[in-house]
Write an enzyme that holds these catalytic residues in place. Structure first.
Site, short mmCIF file in Angstrom:
data_model
loop_
_atom_site.label_atom_id
_atom_site.label_comp_id
_atom_site.label_asym_id
_atom_site.label_seq_id
_atom_site.Cartn_x
_atom_site.Cartn_y
_atom_site.Cartn_z
N LYS A 14 0.67 -1.27 -0.06
CA LYS A 14 0.12 -0.07 -0.21
C LYS A 14 0.84 1.30 0.09
O LYS A 14 0.70 2.11 -1.02
CB LYS A 14 -1.02 0.23 1.32
CG LYS A 14 -1.82 -1.09 1.35
CD LYS A 14 -2.46 -0.89 2.84
CE LYS A 14 -1.85 -0.98 3.98
NZ LYS A 14 -1.09 -2.13 4.29
N ARG A 89 -9.10 1.40 8.80
CA ARG A 89 -8.79 -0.05 9.09
C ARG A 89 -9.53 -0.76 9.71
O ARG A 89 -9.40 -1.96 10.13
CB ARG A 89 -7.37 0.05 9.87
CG ARG A 89 -6.06 -0.57 9.31
CD ARG A 89 -5.25 -0.47 10.23
NE ARG A 89 -4.04 -1.09 9.87
CZ ARG A 89 -3.00 -0.71 9.35
NH1 ARG A 89 -2.84 0.67 8.90
NH2 ARG A 89 -1.86 -1.44 9.16
N ARG A 128 11.97 -6.31 4.42
CA ARG A 128 11.67 -4.86 4.25
C ARG A 128 12.64 -3.94 5.34
O ARG A 128 12.80 -4.35 6.39
CB ARG A 128 10.41 -4.50 4.66
CG ARG A 128 10.20 -3.04 4.81
CD ARG A 128 8.79 -2.40 4.83
NE ARG A 128 7.83 -3.11 5.89
CZ ARG A 128 6.83 -2.64 6.09
NH1 ARG A 128 6.05 -2.03 5.36
NH2 ARG A 128 5.95 -3.23 7.11
N ARG A 161 11.78 -2.80 11.05
CA ARG A 161 10.87 -2.12 11.98
C ARG A 161 10.69 -3.02 12.98
O ARG A 161 10.56 -4.31 12.99
CB ARG A 161 9.31 -1.87 11.16
CG ARG A 161 9.47 -0.20 10.80
CD ARG A 161 8.38 -0.20 9.84
NE ARG A 161 6.90 -0.58 10.15
CZ ARG A 161 5.88 -0.63 9.41
NH1 ARG A 161 5.93 0.18 8.28
NH2 ARG A 161 4.95 -0.90 9.69
N ARG A 172 -0.44 -9.29 13.25
CA ARG A 172 -0.89 -8.18 12.18
C ARG A 172 -1.82 -8.78 11.04
O ARG A 172 -2.69 -8.07 10.96
CB ARG A 172 0.23 -7.23 11.86
CG ARG A 172 1.05 -6.48 12.71
CD ARG A 172 2.22 -6.15 12.33
NE ARG A 172 2.20 -4.86 11.24
CZ ARG A 172 3.41 -4.70 10.40
NH1 ARG A 172 4.36 -5.31 10.32
NH2 ARG A 172 3.09 -3.64 9.51
P1 AP5 Z 1 5.00 -1.62 1.73
O1 AP5 Z 1 4.72 -0.74 0.54
O2 AP5 Z 1 5.82 -0.87 2.77
O3 AP5 Z 1 3.64 -2.29 2.27
P2 AP5 Z 1 2.52 -1.51 3.17
O4 AP5 Z 1 1.11 -2.41 2.82
O5 AP5 Z 1 2.58 -0.35 3.13
O6 AP5 Z 1 2.99 -2.22 4.61
P3 AP5 Z 1 2.88 -1.70 5.94
O7 AP5 Z 1 3.55 -2.58 6.85
O8 AP5 Z 1 3.61 -0.03 5.88
O9 AP5 Z 1 1.46 -1.71 6.30
P4 AP5 Z 1 0.66 -1.76 7.66
O10 AP5 Z 1 -0.56 -1.64 6.95
O11 AP5 Z 1 1.02 -3.04 8.37
O12 AP5 Z 1 1.71 -0.68 8.44
P5 AP5 Z 1 1.40 0.81 9.02
O13 AP5 Z 1 2.57 1.34 8.79
O14 AP5 Z 1 0.01 1.23 8.05
O15 AP5 Z 1 5.69 -3.15 1.09
C1 AP5 Z 1 6.09 -3.96 1.99
C2 AP5 Z 1 7.54 -4.34 1.69
O16 AP5 Z 1 7.13 -5.23 0.24
C3 AP5 Z 1 8.54 -3.47 1.22
O17 AP5 Z 1 9.74 -4.00 1.58
C4 AP5 Z 1 8.34 -3.17 -0.33
O18 AP5 Z 1 9.61 -2.82 -0.81
C5 AP5 Z 1 8.09 -4.65 -0.84
N1 AP5 Z 1 7.14 -4.71 -1.58
C6 AP5 Z 1 6.03 -3.71 -2.14
N2 AP5 Z 1 5.40 -4.10 -3.31
C7 AP5 Z 1 6.02 -5.11 -3.84
C8 AP5 Z 1 5.85 -5.87 -5.07
N3 AP5 Z 1 4.73 -5.44 -5.82
N4 AP5 Z 1 6.71 -6.94 -5.10
C9 AP5 Z 1 7.64 -7.19 -4.19
N5 AP5 Z 1 7.74 -6.53 -3.26
C10 AP5 Z 1 7.07 -5.31 -2.71
O19 AP5 Z 1 1.07 0.50 10.26
C11 AP5 Z 1 1.68 0.06 11.26
C12 AP5 Z 1 0.72 0.06 12.79
O20 AP5 Z 1 0.26 1.38 13.09
C13 AP5 Z 1 -0.52 -0.96 12.45
O21 AP5 Z 1 0.07 -2.39 12.89
C14 AP5 Z 1 -1.04 -0.34 13.55
O22 AP5 Z 1 -0.72 -0.77 14.98
C15 AP5 Z 1 -1.02 1.19 13.63
N6 AP5 Z 1 -1.79 1.70 12.65
C16 AP5 Z 1 -1.59 2.33 11.38
N7 AP5 Z 1 -2.97 2.76 10.99
C17 AP5 Z 1 -3.94 2.53 11.92
C18 AP5 Z 1 -5.22 2.74 11.85
N8 AP5 Z 1 -5.70 3.50 10.82
N9 AP5 Z 1 -5.87 2.25 12.82
C19 AP5 Z 1 -5.30 1.63 13.97
N10 AP5 Z 1 -3.88 1.42 14.20
C20 AP5 Z 1 -3.28 1.88 13.14
#
Ligand code: AP5
Length: 215
Positions: A14, A89, A128, A161, A172
């Site tokens: 994402k 979410r 990552r 991370r 998660r």
């Molecule tokens: P990446 O693009 O980083 O993936 P992502 O979907 O953004 O993953 P996140 O871990 O950032 O999402 P998340 O939703 O768990 O975490 P967030 O930071 O929002 O890609 C992942 C890896 O794959 C990278 O290394 C990339 O290079 C690689 N990649 C990408 N595309 C690829 C492809 N096509 N092919 C191969 N490789 C690829 O949230 C973290 C925490 O914050 C949550 O767990 C929660 O505790 C809290 N939080 C955040 N938002 C909320 C909310 N709205 N409500 C409550 N808690 C929240």
């Protein structure tokens, strides 16, 4: 279509796609995960509270999360659109967003689900590396940094991370299936859901995303 939600499991890509969308269409990228990590880095109360949940692979409570996003999308730079990454979410978060936009006679244009099976997620997350200073993300195999351990963009260290450790990733994923996946039906019912195959190479995923946005 400029009011965009990126849906998908943790690690589905994402953030990778949202950054490119923001750049191409000149709209803000709003990532709740990045907002929490920036707060943590700056030692704010919000950051400390969020960390308690994030480190366990749990979601930060809806009330903390919704207020931040609503304040952000009311800012001037969001008037021509924005891309939400990691929000909503939960169903209550989605309802809060719909209500807040209703009040100003607006609505989201599209919710794009980046679909990736669980098996691929754990591998992606363990590879990552993230820069906690500027938010850039890399992958040790598919997008390595030019110099090992150093962010290409800002020169600070890139790290695994805390919440990308395998046991936290499993948690998660189960939280995702329980609390976030129902949003797919929520946005299907609103007729704004689109799905892209997130297992393709990043450029192919982005091509599919732009085709949706330029329909
Ligand atoms: P990446 O693009 O980083 O993936 P992502 O979907 O953004 O993953 P996140 O871990 O950032 O999402 P998340 O939703 O768990 O975490 P967030 O930071 O929002 O890609 C992942 C890896 O794959 C990278 O290394 C990339 O290079 C690689 N990649 C990408 N595309 C690829 C492809 N096509 N092919 C191969 N490789 C690829 O949230 C973290 C925490 O914050 C949550 O767990 C929660 O505790 C809290 N939080 C955040 N938002 C909320 C909310 N709205 N409500 C409550 N808690 C929240």
């Amino acid at each position: 279509m400029k009011k965009i939600i990126m849906l998908g499991a943790p690690g589905a890509g994402k953030g990778t796609q949202a950054k490119q969308i923001a750049e191409r269409y000149h709209i803000p990228h709003i990532s709740t995960g990045d907002i929490f990590r920036a707060n943590l880095k700056n030692g704010t109360e919000l950051g400390k509270k969020a960390k308690e949940y994030m480190d366990q692979g749990l979601l930060v409570p809806d009330d903390l999360t919704c207020d931040i996003v609503m304040d952000r999308i009311r800012q001037e730079d969001c008037k021509d659109g924005f891309v939400l990454d990691g929000f909503p979410r939960t169903i209550p978060q989605a309802e809060a967003l719909t209500e807040a936009l209703d009040k100003i006679n607006q609505k989201m244009d599209v919710a794009i689900d980046v679909a990736v099976p669980d098996e691929s997620i754990v591998e992606r997350m363990s590879g990552r590396r993230a820069c906690l200073t500027c938010g850039a993300t890399y992958h040790i195999v598919s997008i390595p940094t030019k110099a090992e351990g150093i962010c290409d963009k800002c020169g600070n260290a890139v790290v695994l991370r805390d919440d990308d450790k395998p046991e936290t990733v499993q948690k998660r994923l189960s939280v995702y299936h329980e609390q976030t996946q129902p949003l797919i039906d929520y946005y299907k019912k609103q007729n704004i859901l689109q799905t892209v195959d997130g297992t393709q190479p990043m450029e192919e995923v982005f091509k599919a995303v732009t085709e949706i946005l330029e329909q």
